[in-house]
Write a protein that holds these residues in place. Structure first.
Motif, PDB file in Angstrom:
ATOM      1  N   THR A 101       0.826  -1.194   0.000  1.00 18.91           N
ATOM      2  CA  THR A 101       0.000   0.000   0.000  1.00 18.91           C
ATOM      3  C   THR A 101       0.865   1.250   0.000  1.00 18.91           C
ATOM      4  O   THR A 101       1.840   1.353   0.719  1.00 18.91           O
ATOM      5  CB  THR A 101      -0.998   0.039   1.180  1.00 18.91           C
ATOM      6  OG1 THR A 101      -1.707   1.275   1.161  1.00 18.91           O
ATOM      7  CG2 THR A 101      -0.288  -0.069   2.506  1.00 18.91           C
ATOM      8  N   THR A 102       0.527   2.140  -0.877  1.00 16.56           N
ATOM      9  CA  THR A 102       1.205   3.429  -0.955  1.00 16.56           C
ATOM     10  C   THR A 102       0.169   4.517  -0.877  1.00 16.56           C
ATOM     11  O   THR A 102      -1.020   4.246  -0.778  1.00 16.56           O
ATOM     12  CB  THR A 102       1.863   3.664  -2.334  1.00 16.56           C
ATOM     13  OG1 THR A 102       1.924   2.456  -3.008  1.00 16.56           O
ATOM     14  CG2 THR A 102       3.209   4.302  -2.183  1.00 16.56           C
ATOM     15  N   GLY A 103       0.607   5.714  -1.041  1.00 15.27           N
ATOM     16  CA  GLY A 103      -0.331   6.813  -1.069  1.00 15.27           C
ATOM     17  C   GLY A 103       0.462   8.089  -1.254  1.00 15.27           C
ATOM     18  O   GLY A 103       1.668   8.110  -1.032  1.00 15.27           O
ATOM     19  N   LYS A 104      -0.241   9.108  -1.687  1.00 19.02           N
ATOM     20  CA  LYS A 104       0.467  10.359  -1.921  1.00 19.02           C
ATOM     21  C   LYS A 104       0.631  11.129  -0.610  1.00 19.02           C
ATOM     22  O   LYS A 104       1.696  11.592  -0.285  1.00 19.02           O
ATOM     23  CB  LYS A 104      -0.288  11.196  -2.958  1.00 19.02           C
ATOM     24  CG  LYS A 104       0.059  10.776  -4.380  1.00 19.02           C
ATOM     25  CD  LYS A 104      -0.794  11.503  -5.383  1.00 19.02           C
ATOM     26  CE  LYS A 104      -2.249  11.079  -5.242  1.00 19.02           C
ATOM     27  NZ  LYS A 104      -3.114  11.612  -6.305  1.00 19.02           N
ATOM     28  N   THR A 105      -0.460  11.199   0.126  1.00 17.59           N
ATOM     29  CA  THR A 105      -0.394  11.943   1.384  1.00 17.59           C
ATOM     30  C   THR A 105      -0.338  10.984   2.559  1.00 17.59           C
ATOM     31  O   THR A 105      -0.589   9.794   2.416  1.00 17.59           O
ATOM     32  CB  THR A 105      -1.659  12.797   1.545  1.00 17.59           C
ATOM     33  OG1 THR A 105      -2.765  11.907   1.719  1.00 17.59           O
ATOM     34  CG2 THR A 105      -1.889  13.633   0.319  1.00 17.59           C
TER      35      THR A 105
END
Lengths: 347, 347
Positions: A101-105
């Motif tokens: 899992t990644t994300g920008k914020t």
DNA sequence: TTGTATGCGTTATCAC
DNA sequence: GTGATAACGCATACAA
């Protein structure tokens, strides 16, 4: 529709539960039936359905990877493919799968973790970064969900499992290396102070100087973003000082590359005019001009150990807190030399 | 034990099925009950269980990522973190999760894919590499399982979905760029010919030369491993020729870095003595000395588009084959110049 | 040693 | 609009 346990059961003339037991290799099944059932499985091309198995057994055999913000330049660091390799190998060796899992914020990342955890997609989580204040860790702790962090957690590190290098010691030794070469004007170019690694390495650097009775020059310490432009800015600042440093400890190879470039541009030679040591020893350390003396922190092992110990924690509910320190090694190449005013002292 | 749909149902005084419908936001439920149920969900901290949902709905909302061999140096390429970012963003935007599989050998990778697919862990798969002969593709095709490959498949590309750059065109344009600068002794340093990208770029290079009536010198074409040492070997070979090239097309930034080093070591100046263009435009292209003219292939978008189109294929059973070409752009920096014997021709 | 029955947390198909 | 109820594919407690 895929072939299920029932299909196998029917053909093998046994009950589904028997097939299930054969899969689990239960000792309570006769070798003879085992063999027959296995034959049928092959013949039918049976593959267990992980989803159903997970639901029934309440365990997914998957571990979740929490990446740093994808917008963060840190993410571009070759560090990641390498930990991934270690993680993957460690997980694989125990038949665990990898979920990401990644994300920008930060919020996106947090939500991703929550979904992953509450959604029951994974049995445990490893954090691929270690920030100063972290909601994710707080959340995981509160739910008492198995996790290990790569890098030293900022707070409460006695109560959280992690695998890390002794970055303090590494920072110290690397500085001592420079001191032994005769340097006493040594700068430190670090990355984001939010990252725990950075401060550890900085502390080690300071300790080494203090131990040698070298004055700690505030101007010699520059902390900025983890990457290139900043590395370059830092250099300019440092070299415009009245007493510019003759050596630099740079917290990351990529950043060191930027430093190297800037130096070259300014017509300053490495290692003749200034010496450089950096950290991580990724491929580019070797490929830089000159090849960089760098601390090999054993990135692969960081990942491998993380996976292994997470799995232990998962499988053994009251496994104690694990703190694993992966050894490092200074790899000497061609970016360090004596300072110009250095006279070899014959004893 | 986590809070389930039943718990919510009980507290909200409705049937579990109603709660399920509220989650799915079914239009057949009155706004009033929806609101009440949602309130209870919040209050109880309900999170849907993906595993159970997957089992019931026969769809996981997860896509599988197939990495190249982790032992392969290619894996060290900063290319990967970047595609990952794109993939992640594309998946995230449609609420899909990411599942990963790596392996050391081809067999390990293959088995990983099979387990992932048959085990029902994912709804589709994206291949992060594109090799000449590939069991994985064959397997996926045979099972008619949704997948897209990043890079052009070696064979049967009319019948497989992929996202790629026009590497032929890129190779051609980059070579033309060199020709326009006055070069006619242009070498090609490529990577592993097993990788489809390499051959495409090579073909483009050859085409450009032929178009300009420049003789194709076999000795000018060196294909070796994708990385550094080989880049260095290649340089030595090339420069020991009777008529050494004045320009080089290098198939990858990292490799170009190696070339640059070797050249420096040999006392050959870039771009004064030899010009260099490379591909991918990762961070190091910008950080090299001199900064490299490189083809920006839009790595992020490669990943993003792959995720997006895979999801479309998954959700629309008879979606046609998708072939997406992501545009590239030559980023001119300081590694190219005129050949030494070049006289500017005034027209 | 093997079979039967139940449940895991949802979705989906019927009913009403 | 909403509620029972039967799958989904497997594991496991309990019988036999």
């Amino acid at each position: 529709m895929a072939v299920t346990i029932k299909d196998v059961a029917k053909v093998a003339n046994v009950a589904p539960s028997t097939v299930s037991r054969v899969i689990a290799n239960s000792p309570r099944i006769s070798e003879k039936t085992k063999e027959r059932v296995r034959e049928v499985m092959d013949q039918l091309g049976y593959h267990p359905n992980f989803i159903a198995r997970s639901l029934a057994s309440q365990s997914t055999r998957a571990i979740g990877l929490v990446m740093p913000s994808s917008t963060d330049v840190v993410f571009q660091n070759p560090f990641f493919p390498t930990v991934l390799t270690g993680l993957s190998e460690g997980a694989h060796s125990k038949q665990y799968a990898l979920h990401m899992t990644t994300g920008k914020t930060e919020d996106e990342i947090f939500d991703g973790v929550v979904a992953m955890v509450q959604g029951g997609r994974v049995d445990g989580v490893v954090l691929l970064y270690s920030k100063v204040e972290d909601r994710v860790i707080a959340y995981l702790k509160e739910r008492n969900f198995p996790f290990v962090v790569i890098g030293k957690p900022f707070k409460d590190d006695e109560n959280t499992s992690y695998v890390d290098n002794d970055n303090f010691k590494a920072g110290k030794e690397v500085t001592e290396h420079l001191i032994q070469l005769g340097h006493d004007r040594i700068a430190f170019i670090g990355g984001n102070l939010d990252l725990v690694v950075t401060v550890e390495r900085l502390l080690g650097y300071e300790k080494a100087l203090r131990n040698s009775g070298i004055h700690l020059e505030d101007n010699y310490i520059v902390n900025d973003e983890f990457l290139r432009e900043s590395g370059q800015d830092a250099v300019e600042v440092l070299l415009s000082l009245d007493q510019p440093p003759t050596a630099m400890v740079v917290a990351d190879d990529l950043m060191a590359l930027g430093v190297l470039n800037k130096l070259d541009e300014m017509g300053i030679a490495v290692p003749q005019d200034v010496s450089i040591v950096s950290f991580n020893n990724v491929l580019i350390a070797e490929m830089a001009r000159p090849p960089l003396t760098s601390v090999d922190i054993n990135i692969f092992d960081l990942g491998y150990q993380a996976a292994k110990s997470l799995i232990q924690i998962i499988e053994n509910p009251n496994e104690p807190i694990k703190r694993i320190i992966v050894p490092f090694k200074i790899v000497t190449r061609y970016s360090c030399g004596h300072p110009k005013d250095y006279k070899e002292v014959l004893v």
